[in-house]
Design a protein around this motif. Structure first.
Motif, PDB file in Angstrom:
ATOM      1  N   ASP B 147      38.891  31.265   3.665  1.00 10.20           N
ATOM      2  CA  ASP B 147      37.915  30.321   2.662  1.00 10.20           C
ATOM      3  C   ASP B 147      37.306  29.432   4.009  1.00 10.20           C
ATOM      4  O   ASP B 147      37.993  28.843   4.761  1.00 10.20           O
ATOM      5  CB  ASP B 147      38.982  29.304   1.895  1.00 10.20           C
ATOM      6  CG  ASP B 147      38.371  28.061   1.573  1.00 10.20           C
ATOM      7  OD1 ASP B 147      37.101  28.022   1.405  1.00 10.20           O
ATOM      8  OD2 ASP B 147      39.009  27.272   0.808  1.00 10.20           O
ATOM      9  N   ARG B 185      41.626  20.111  -5.775  1.00 12.00           N
ATOM     10  CA  ARG B 185      41.433  19.874  -7.069  1.00 12.00           C
ATOM     11  C   ARG B 185      42.722  19.429  -8.073  1.00 12.00           C
ATOM     12  O   ARG B 185      42.988  19.006  -9.111  1.00 12.00           O
ATOM     13  CB  ARG B 185      40.555  20.756  -8.096  1.00 12.00           C
ATOM     14  CG  ARG B 185      39.024  20.202  -7.776  1.00 12.00           C
ATOM     15  CD  ARG B 185      38.265  21.132  -8.633  1.00 12.00           C
ATOM     16  NE  ARG B 185      38.397  22.596  -8.209  1.00 12.00           N
ATOM     17  CZ  ARG B 185      37.809  23.658  -8.769  1.00 12.00           C
ATOM     18  NH1 ARG B 185      37.174  23.636  -9.612  1.00 12.00           N
ATOM     19  NH2 ARG B 185      38.149  24.987  -8.275  1.00 12.00           N
ATOM     20  N   GLU B 390      30.329  33.043  -8.765  1.00 15.39           N
ATOM     21  CA  GLU B 390      31.658  32.843  -9.176  1.00 15.39           C
ATOM     22  C   GLU B 390      32.437  31.698  -8.095  1.00 15.39           C
ATOM     23  O   GLU B 390      33.483  31.326  -8.186  1.00 15.39           O
ATOM     24  CB  GLU B 390      32.604  34.002  -9.032  1.00 15.39           C
ATOM     25  CG  GLU B 390      32.365  34.965 -10.055  1.00 15.39           C
ATOM     26  CD  GLU B 390      33.018  36.337  -9.752  1.00 15.39           C
ATOM     27  OE1 GLU B 390      33.767  36.468  -9.069  1.00 15.39           O
ATOM     28  OE2 GLU B 390      32.589  37.346 -10.447  1.00 15.39           O
ATOM     29  N   GLU B 392      32.916  28.061  -6.189  1.00 13.56           N
ATOM     30  CA  GLU B 392      33.539  26.702  -7.051  1.00 13.56           C
ATOM     31  C   GLU B 392      32.762  25.429  -6.569  1.00 13.56           C
ATOM     32  O   GLU B 392      33.013  25.011  -5.511  1.00 13.56           O
ATOM     33  CB  GLU B 392      34.937  26.645  -6.980  1.00 13.56           C
ATOM     34  CG  GLU B 392      35.836  27.513  -7.479  1.00 13.56           C
ATOM     35  CD  GLU B 392      37.218  27.347  -7.242  1.00 13.56           C
ATOM     36  OE1 GLU B 392      37.831  27.298  -8.150  1.00 13.56           O
ATOM     37  OE2 GLU B 392      37.597  27.417  -5.936  1.00 13.56           O
ATOM     38  N   LYS B 394      31.114  21.893  -6.633  1.00 11.75           N
ATOM     39  CA  LYS B 394      31.539  20.544  -7.039  1.00 11.75           C
ATOM     40  C   LYS B 394      30.569  19.950  -8.203  1.00 11.75           C
ATOM     41  O   LYS B 394      29.837  18.832  -7.752  1.00 11.75           O
ATOM     42  CB  LYS B 394      31.513  19.488  -6.157  1.00 11.75           C
ATOM     43  CG  LYS B 394      32.809  20.146  -4.906  1.00 11.75           C
ATOM     44  CD  LYS B 394      32.795  19.225  -3.689  1.00 11.75           C
ATOM     45  CE  LYS B 394      33.764  19.594  -2.888  1.00 11.75           C
ATOM     46  NZ  LYS B 394      34.004  18.643  -1.543  1.00 11.75           N
ATOM     47  N   LEU B 402      31.062  22.562  -2.266  1.00  9.56           N
ATOM     48  CA  LEU B 402      31.726  23.707  -2.698  1.00  9.56           C
ATOM     49  C   LEU B 402      33.354  23.355  -2.539  1.00  9.56           C
ATOM     50  O   LEU B 402      33.755  22.732  -1.323  1.00  9.56           O
ATOM     51  CB  LEU B 402      31.633  25.100  -1.940  1.00  9.56           C
ATOM     52  CG  LEU B 402      30.425  25.703  -2.052  1.00  9.56           C
ATOM     53  CD1 LEU B 402      29.867  26.273  -0.934  1.00  9.56           C
ATOM     54  CD2 LEU B 402      30.611  26.594  -3.388  1.00  9.56           C
ATOM     55  N   TYR B 403      34.312  23.474  -3.340  1.00 15.32           N
ATOM     56  CA  TYR B 403      35.630  23.679  -3.420  1.00 15.32           C
ATOM     57  C   TYR B 403      36.127  24.541  -2.396  1.00 15.32           C
ATOM     58  O   TYR B 403      37.005  24.169  -1.574  1.00 15.32           O
ATOM     59  CB  TYR B 403      36.244  23.227  -4.543  1.00 15.32           C
ATOM     60  CG  TYR B 403      35.889  22.210  -5.481  1.00 15.32           C
ATOM     61  CD1 TYR B 403      36.806  21.166  -5.233  1.00 15.32           C
ATOM     62  CD2 TYR B 403      35.290  22.190  -6.531  1.00 15.32           C
ATOM     63  CE1 TYR B 403      36.622  20.028  -5.881  1.00 15.32           C
ATOM     64  CE2 TYR B 403      35.372  20.948  -7.416  1.00 15.32           C
ATOM     65  CZ  TYR B 403      35.829  19.853  -6.876  1.00 15.32           C
ATOM     66  OH  TYR B 403      35.612  18.677  -7.672  1.00 15.32           O
ATOM     67  N   SER B 404      35.623  25.759  -2.489  1.00 15.80           N
ATOM     68  CA  SER B 404      35.957  26.896  -1.674  1.00 15.80           C
ATOM     69  C   SER B 404      34.859  27.785  -1.506  1.00 15.80           C
ATOM     70  O   SER B 404      33.884  27.762  -2.090  1.00 15.80           O
ATOM     71  CB  SER B 404      37.327  27.606  -2.146  1.00 15.80           C
ATOM     72  OG  SER B 404      36.967  27.910  -3.363  1.00 15.80           O
TER      73      SER B 404
END
Lengths: 65, 409
Positions: B147, B185, B390, B392, B394, B402-404
């Motif tokens: 990540d 999150r 796909e 993630e 924000k 991006l969260y990841s």
């Protein structure tokens, strides 16, 4: 061509000093603009105009001699 | 007022924020329609149901952000708050720099900017390079997929921040952990609140300690100078540290993540930057323009009646100057929806405009230069480990990112 700067307006974004470090610097004491070369050569006009246009408070102006 | 002044159309204003649905790297498609019709239009804030103005064209966004008749004060009744803040919390809140007006803002900003000059930020380059290299070495040792947010985008800016404000080595882990929690999150609002409280205590302690025994860092130098000028209170200095934290951690991590995706999505342009690293500074300005992660964070409330783009804004009305929309305005940028690393993107408003323009902009420029140059030089085969659809994003945050970001090589 002569560069004029307005120290009262300047908020020290450093956009000018970052882009053209040979022409602009920032005061170590208060971070505001210092013009190192007040009368640069005509060949730098475009670059200096661009920097003046991207100043967030329009503190730089170019005067013609 | 001129004869062109009109009032807003009466149809129901769209709910704000608008959806980015079509393409996650582009601003909401609705912006283009609003921008075409009129620079200034009404929206209804989802968070409060209040009607406020949005400004969508480059010229008027600059006008609003440069106007002395626009206030940044969150406590003024018409200010367009975009996060839920209970009135009693807002009431007791100590306003951060971003929510201050002159002359309070001017004094505090001037205390900080000598520490963030272009020269000083360039001088951090060797250290930023070192931190970047360490994390990329660790990524390579681990092997993909990893990540990128957790391995690189979050740790590099947080370690640079720790250096900048002089966090002792044995406390760096705390800041690193905090930064990770902020992109998690899965933690509850209570855990989030506890983390914020702990950070607040940490910053209070740090300022107290620097006042006692100053070191060679931004906070210490502000404190030393202030002993002479006596312009700031202890709490003002804590507020500056807090501002550097909130302004510098998450935003930089977000643009590292999104910028990586944007470059990977444009392989021909990425190949050109890899072949000629001198293209990187221009590419970075273009990424800042194209991605505009703080799009709606530039908000104001009018303190006088002002005409903007032919619309009368009344004193007390809220206005969001959408820098992400301004950065896609074809009146200012040719083919604005195309990423073009060769364009001169200076004049983008991704850092805002006027006296509140991001004071850390030049730090971000150096960080992005180190991170992107090193990442694609040392891992030239870097690619996404999941389809873009796909990832993630924000969508629920004021600052986009991006969260990841799963990547491999």
């Amino acid at each position: 061509m002569r560069i004029r700067h307005d120290r009262e307006r300047c908020v020290g974004s450093g956009a000018c000093a970052f882009t053209l470090p040979d022409i602009f610097d920032q005061d170590e004491d208060d971070g505001r603009v210092l013009v190192l070369v007040e009368r640069p050569g005509e060949e730098r006009r475009k670059a200096i105009e661009d920097v003046a246009a991207s100043c967030p408070v329009f503190a730089l102006t170019i005067e013609n001699d | 007022m001129t004869a062109e002044v009109t009032t807003a159309p009466v149809e129901a204003p769209p709910a704000f924020p608008l959806s980015r649905s079509r393409c996650p790297l582009s601003p909401p498609p609705e912006y283009a329609r609003l921008r075409e019709e009129q620079s200034v239009s009404r929206v209804t804030l989802r968070v409060s149901g209040k009607q406020v103005w949005v400004v969508t064209q480059h010229e008027q966004v600059r006008q609003v952000l440069g106007s002395p008749d626009m206030s940044s004060n969150w406590k003024l009744p018409g200010y367009p708050l975009q996060v839920p803040l209970p009135p009693e919390v807002l009431e007791s809140l100590e306003l951060p720099l971003v929510a201050m007006d002159p002359p309070d803002h001017t004094v505090r900003r001037r205390a900080l900017i000598p520490e963030l000059t272009a020269r000083r930020m360039q001088a951090l380059r060797p250290r930023i390079q070192e931190v970047t290299d360490e994390h990329i070495t660790a990524m390579l040792a681990k092997g993909g997929p990893v990540d990128l947010i957790q391995e690189l985008a979050v740790p590099v800016p947080s370690l640079v921040f720790c250096d900048l404000i002089g966090v002792a080595p044995d406390n760096v882990g705390f800041f690193r952990h905090y930064a990770e929690q902020m992109v998690n999150r899965d933690i509850s609002p209570e855990e989030m609140g506890a983390a914020q409280y702990e950070m607040e205590m940490h910053l209070q302690g740090l300022v107290a300690q620097k006042t006692e025994t100053p070191g060679d860092d931004v906070l210490s130098r502000v404190i030393i100078k202030n002993k002479v000028t006596q312009e700031l209170e202890h709490n003002d200095i804590v507020a500056l540290a807090r501002m550097l934290l909130f302004g510098g951690f998450d935003t930089t991590a977000n643009i590292i993540g999104l910028g990586t995706v944007a470059l990977l999505q444009n392989p021909e342009q990425l190949a050109q930057v890899k072949a000629d690293p001198s293209l990187m500074p221009r590419a970075i300005e273009e990424l800042l323009r194209y991605l505009s992660i703080s799009d709606s964070a530039t908000a104001r409330v009018a303190t006088k009646d002002v005409e903007i783009g032919g619309v009368l804004i009344r004193a007390g009305e809220g206005i969001i100057a959408l820098n992400g929309s301004a950065n896609r305005d074809d009146r200012f940028f040719a083919n604005p929806d195309e990423l073009d690393i060769h364009r001169d993107a200076k004049g983008h408003l991704a850092f805002g405009h006027g006296n509140h323009q991001c004071p850390g902009a030049n730090l971000v420029r150096v960080e992005l230069d180190c991170v992107f140059s090193t990442l694609f030089r040392r891992i030239p085969e870097l690619r996404l480990a999941a389809p873009v659809e796909e990832l993630e994003f924000k969508h629920d945050q004021l600052i986009y990112g991006l969260y990841s970001l799963p990547v491999t090589w």
